[in-house]
Write an enzyme that holds these catalytic residues in place. Structure first.
Site, PDB file in Angstrom:
ATOM      1  N   HIS A  87       9.588 -21.148   9.239  1.00 48.96           N
ATOM      2  CA  HIS A  87      10.139 -21.612   8.336  1.00 48.96           C
ATOM      3  C   HIS A  87       9.269 -21.079   7.003  1.00 48.96           C
ATOM      4  CE1 HIS A  87       8.805 -25.780   9.665  1.00 48.96           C
ATOM      5  NE2 HIS A  87       8.233 -25.788   7.890  1.00 48.96           N
ATOM      6  N   ASP A 223       9.841 -21.833  16.606  1.00 45.68           N
ATOM      7  CA  ASP A 223       9.667 -21.326  14.807  1.00 45.68           C
ATOM      8  C   ASP A 223       8.690 -21.060  14.901  1.00 45.68           C
ATOM      9  OD1 ASP A 223       9.923 -22.239  11.932  1.00 45.68           O
ATOM     10  OD2 ASP A 223      10.198 -24.253  12.000  1.00 45.68           O
ATOM     11  N   SER A 632       3.885 -27.829   8.332  1.00 46.13           N
ATOM     12  CA  SER A 632       4.487 -26.909   9.232  1.00 46.13           C
ATOM     13  C   SER A 632       3.389 -26.080   9.556  1.00 46.13           C
ATOM     14  CB  SER A 632       5.298 -26.525   8.085  1.00 46.13           C
ATOM     15  OG  SER A 632       6.564 -27.468   8.619  1.00 46.13           O
TER      16      SER A 632
HETATM   17  N1  ASP Z   1       9.029 -29.505   8.853  1.00 42.43           N
HETATM   18  C1  ASP Z   1       8.037 -29.819   8.048  1.00 42.43           C
HETATM   19  C2  ASP Z   1       7.358 -29.296   7.546  1.00 42.43           C
HETATM   20  O1  ASP Z   1       7.633 -28.060   6.941  1.00 42.43           O
HETATM   21  C3  ASP Z   1       6.489 -30.466   8.777  1.00 42.43           C
HETATM   22  C4  ASP Z   1       6.883 -32.508   8.744  1.00 42.43           C
HETATM   23  O2  ASP Z   1       7.304 -32.925   7.675  1.00 42.43           O
HETATM   24  O3  ASP Z   1       6.683 -33.126   9.679  1.00 42.43           O
HETATM   25  O4  ASP Z   1       5.786 -28.555   6.637  1.00 42.43           O
END
Ligand code: ASP
Length: 698
Positions: A87, A223, A632
């Protein structure tokens, strides 16, 4: 301050706490060296802390954790390979996707370096040196300065420090404030601006479970993505990188998560936290939730439209679910009430110590500031979202501001419009063309205007009132888009170099709206600065009292700077009578497969899985690391510094850890490196990439 006797504290906590209890703290590189090495060893660190960071040389294993456009990432080879989340590189996939060649859906593998795909705006910053500049910054503030003057003095000093620091070839610098200004640190990094996509799995793997599983456990998402950094046209050779562990992890194992957590708000007073909930997260959930529906509706019959809004939709979905999680977690954990209770304890303690009287006053002022800001929360949110909402208005506003700022000497400009930032801004204005789809953009702007027209008296936006209060909004918006060339790439790039007079002379409808909004946007920014000036005056005074009362060191709030969190692989109980195990495997991924998005696995993966024992391919795991958004893509490494996974999320119950850490539910979600290796070997047959990663014999 931060440098209190960490050693003494940790020695004491060793005696009190079980060694595997969750450890709050996103520690800065310097703090790592101040922690008790014996305690770190007890936790599971198998190297001297100086190997993580050597302040004299400005390097160490921590420098292998890099920042990649708001995400984290790690070098994993001496040939510049970088591992991060799917992502995090989704924008590059979108940039190179067309209706005929949809890389987002099908994924991508460069079979040779020539096939790698450069991300036009993708940059990697590698940290080099951290210098405490608190004294220099604070001594630049004239005695008795009003809040705006205070902000300006601090900003000016920061710019000077950055300019001086960037005289070194290749240096990229910033001054970061910790906990509102308890400490200021000059961070010298260097930037690699040639970053190319090497590998990304199909979206059905990289984003398996989509919005249904986002922020959830049990999780089964691959991911991962790989890029390569180049310097002077050749693969960049980092001094440090993380070797890949084929052994992986098991429950109870020690891990460290290294990366760039974006923003947490644990140092706020309870009143400010409540404002953050009502004036920020609640609005995000409501307005961005509406925007998601509008984007979906307006692109449902268009392939090009869906590709154009894919990135925006993805991040809005993520942000909205996060906002809902923050609000749910705040209520469930009674976090604000607990903060208030702690505050009252500090106040009672300070009341008996005359030397802490200024802290009591500072806290009262912080609470009053929050109360005043409540009245204009929706207006502020809308003005703020000009910078992230409908593409055409955002571009017009940026072009207008750029033209105004460019007329000033470089050092007097707003930081985002200084010469050093313009190439990046220009690249973004170019790249954004890929995200523009007129029906979707029109729908968002209509929504933005409708909300602006609903503002209460005393907090209205004049430029909107004057133009849109009467007549049909739909017609007015259609006219706006028909009468603008901001949405035309070539024309927009011409506008990039124009003065305010030239922009005005164009009589372009969107530019005219932006020109009319500009005074209110400026006033809003000015009020924001004044507020920040007040915060820099008050927060440190209050926080010092909180720290003195606690008698123990506290890691500062996240601020986008390099941190490390120490953790263990561990499950948790989300609610009564339920216990979650910390690991999932390919078997669970297949069990979830229904053939319908977001649970529709590619055939190649299903076929490869049929030839293996899926339960033996670990996929995701939990740890009790202290993380947030921005983490992330953070390398998750074992005690020897070998990469065992990548952080990519937190669990639903833990989203509100931005406000406070709770060891019982503080769990981050990691993608297990062993799944990535299995995928490369058995599904993508990416032998040469595996060899380059040192995990397959040459
Ligand atoms: N999914 C989050 C990010 O894109 C990580 C998180 O918020 O824990 O950084």
């Amino acid at each position: 301050m931060l440098r209190q006797s960490l050693t003494a504290f940790f020695a004491a906590s060793l005696l009190m706490a079980a060694p595997l209890a969750g450890v709050e703290g996103k520690w800065t590189p310097r703090q790592v060296l101040e922690l008790d090495p014996a305690w770190l060893k007890e936790l599971g660190l198998q190297m001297p802390p100086e190997k993580l960071w050597d302040p004299n040389r400005g390097t160490g294993l921590l420098s292998a954790a890099v920042n990649i456009g708001g995400c984290s990432a790690g070098f994993v080879s001496e040939t510049g390979l970088i591992l991060t989340n799917h992502h995090c590189l989704f924008g590059v996939l979108q940039e190179h996707s067309t209706a005929q060649r949809d890389l987002m859906t099908h994924g991508f593998l460069a079979r040779s370096p020539q096939e790698e795909l450069r991300g036009r705006t993708t940059r990697v910053t590698v940290p080099r040196r951290f210098t405490d500049v608190t004294k220099a910054v604070l001594s630049a503030v004239p005695a008795g300065a009003a809040d705006l003057a205070r902000w300006e003095a601090i900003e000016k000093k920061q710019k000077e420090l950055v300019a001086e620091c960037e005289k070194k070839p290749g240096a990229r610098c910033r001054v970061a404030a910790f906990d509102g200004g308890v400490e200021y640190v000059l961070i010298e990094s260097f930037e690699l601006d040639d970053v190319r996509l090497v590998y990304a799995p199909p979206r059905a793997i990289g984003e398996y479970g989509g919005e249904v599983d986002n922020w959830m456990w049990p999780r089964h998402t691959g991911d991962f993505a790989v890029a390569r950094a180049y310097k002077d046209g050749k693969p960049y050779r980092p001094e440090f990188w993380f070797p890949i562990s084929r052994a992986g992890v098991k429950p109870g194992d020690f891990v460290m998560v290294l990366g760039y957590p974006g923003r947490t708000v644990r140092s706020l007073t309870a009143a400010e936290m409540a404002l953050q909930r009502d004036g920020f997260f609640a609005l995000r959930a409501r307005i961005y939730g509406e925007w998601i529906r509008l984007l979906e509706e307006s692109t449902k019959d268009s392939r090009d439209g869906s590709i154009a809004v894919a990135g925006t939709l993805k991040s809005l979905n993520n942000v909205v679910k996060n906002a809902q999680g923050q609000m749910a977690g705040l209520a469930r954990g009674r976090i604000i009430e607990r903060q208030e209770q702690q505050e009252n304890e500090v106040l009672a303690w300070a009341a008996q110590r005359p030397e802490w009287k200024p802290a009591i006053d500072a806290r009262r002022e912080l609470v009053e500031l929050a109360a005043r800001r409540r009245a204009t929360a929706l207006r502020d949110f809308l003005l703020q979202s000009v910078a992230s909402g409908p593409v055409a208005l955002r571009h017009a506003a940026q072009l207008v501001r750029l033209a105004a700022e460019r007329a000033k000497p470089d050092m007097e400009r707003e930081a985002q419009y200084m010469e050093r930032r313009l190439p990046q801004l220009k690249a973004r204005l170019e790249r954004d063309q890929k995200s523009f789809y007129r029906p979707a953009d029109e729908a968002l702007l209509r929504s933005w205007l409708r909300h602006a027209l609903s503002l209460p008296a005393g907090a209205r936006i004049r430029a909107v009132d004057e133009r849109f209060r009467s007549g049909s909004l739909d017609d007015a918006v259609a006219r706006l888009y028909a009468g603008t060339r901001v949405t035309d790439l070539a024309e927009r790039m011409k506008m990039f170099g124009e003065t305010l007079d030239q922009l005005r002379a164009r009589r372009d409808s969107m530019l005219d709206l932006a020109l009319a909004l500009e005074p209110e946007l400026r006033a809003f920014d000015r009020a924001g600065r004044e507020h920040e000036g007040a915060i820099s005056r008050l927060r440190p005074v209050w926080r010092r009292a909180v720290a003195a009362h606690a008698g123990k060191p506290v890691a500062p709030d996240a601020n986008g700077t390099l941190r490390v969190s120490f953790a263990h692989v561990k499950g948790y109980s989300p609610r009564e009578a339920v216990e979650y195990l910390p690991q999932t495997t390919l078997a669970g991924m297949i069990e979830k497969h229904t053939g319908e998005e977001p649970f529709a696995l590619p055939k190649a993966l299903l076929e490869a899985a049929a030839k293996t024992e899926p339960v033996k391919v670990p996929l995701n795991f939990l740890a009790d690391a202290d993380t947030t958004g921005g983490n992330s893509g953070s390398p998750t490494v074992n005690g020897r510094g070998e990469l065992v996974g990548l952080n990519f999320d937190r669990v639903w119950e833990n989203v509100a850890n931005d406000f406070g850490y709770n060891p019982a539910i503080a769990r981050n979600v990691n993608a297990d490196i062993r799944f990535f290796l299995w995928l490369l070997e058995h599904v993508d047959h990416a032998g040469s990439l595996l060899r380059e990663l040192g995990v397959q014999d040459r």
